[in-house]
Design a protein around this motif. Sequence first.
Motif, PDB file in Angstrom:
ATOM      1  N   ASP A  41       0.830  -1.200   0.000  1.00 56.05           N
ATOM      2  CA  ASP A  41       0.000   0.000   0.000  1.00 56.05           C
ATOM      3  C   ASP A  41       0.871   1.260   0.000  1.00 56.05           C
ATOM      4  OD1 ASP A  41      -2.822   0.837   0.029  1.00 56.05           O
ATOM      5  OD2 ASP A  41      -2.298   1.793   1.924  1.00 56.05           O
ATOM      6  N   PRO A  50      -8.967   3.800  -2.045  1.00 53.64           N
ATOM      7  CA  PRO A  50      -9.269   2.433  -2.473  1.00 53.64           C
ATOM      8  C   PRO A  50     -10.760   2.279  -2.772  1.00 53.64           C
ATOM      9  CG  PRO A  50      -8.887   2.502  -0.116  1.00 53.64           C
ATOM     10  CD  PRO A  50      -8.600   3.880  -0.641  1.00 53.64           C
ATOM     11  N   GLY A  53     -11.753  -2.664   0.541  1.00 50.09           N
ATOM     12  CA  GLY A  53     -10.681  -2.992   1.464  1.00 50.09           C
ATOM     13  C   GLY A  53     -11.064  -4.159   2.331  1.00 50.09           C
ATOM     14  N   SER A  58      -6.047  -3.220   0.625  1.00 46.71           N
ATOM     15  CA  SER A  58      -6.953  -2.311  -0.077  1.00 46.71           C
ATOM     16  C   SER A  58      -6.954  -2.685  -1.553  1.00 46.71           C
ATOM     17  CB  SER A  58      -6.492  -0.856   0.060  1.00 46.71           C
ATOM     18  OG  SER A  58      -6.583  -0.433   1.393  1.00 46.71           O
ATOM     19  N   TYR A  60      -7.384  -1.212  -5.435  1.00 44.38           N
ATOM     20  CA  TYR A  60      -7.330  -0.037  -6.297  1.00 44.38           C
ATOM     21  C   TYR A  60      -7.567  -0.478  -7.733  1.00 44.38           C
ATOM     22  CZ  TYR A  60      -5.102   2.150  -2.270  1.00 44.38           C
ATOM     23  OH  TYR A  60      -4.836   2.635  -1.017  1.00 44.38           O
ATOM     24  N   HIS A  86      -1.295  -3.720   3.405  1.00 45.21           N
ATOM     25  CA  HIS A  86      -0.977  -2.736   4.448  1.00 45.21           C
ATOM     26  C   HIS A  86       0.237  -3.211   5.233  1.00 45.21           C
ATOM     27  CE1 HIS A  86      -5.535  -1.595   4.573  1.00 45.21           C
ATOM     28  NE2 HIS A  86      -4.974  -1.310   3.418  1.00 45.21           N
TER      29      HIS A  86
END
Length: 89
Positions: A41, A50, A53, A58, A60, A86
């Motif tokens: 991330d 995003p 999640g 997340s 995108y 993350h």
Amino acid sequence: MLEEALLDNLAAQAAQAPLDDARLAELRLAFPGLSLTLCSDNDVPPKLQPVRGGEGFSLYLVDAREHCASLTNDAQNASGVVLALHDDD
């Protein structure tokens, strides 16, 4: 164009197990034809929000219509998804 239901399904399936290269391969089999990329991330511009999640990740969207692919918030023009992990801290 990526449908909302597809993004919901992808996020739900991604949340079922820790995301790593093996899990990414499983998701690619579950979503044939959808470009999926795994990254940190921290590699995603902070201004981009995003679209979905889950615990530790997340999603995108990727727009690959032009010569170079780019991240987008426009599902109408999206052709792929980045699964961004993350950091633990």
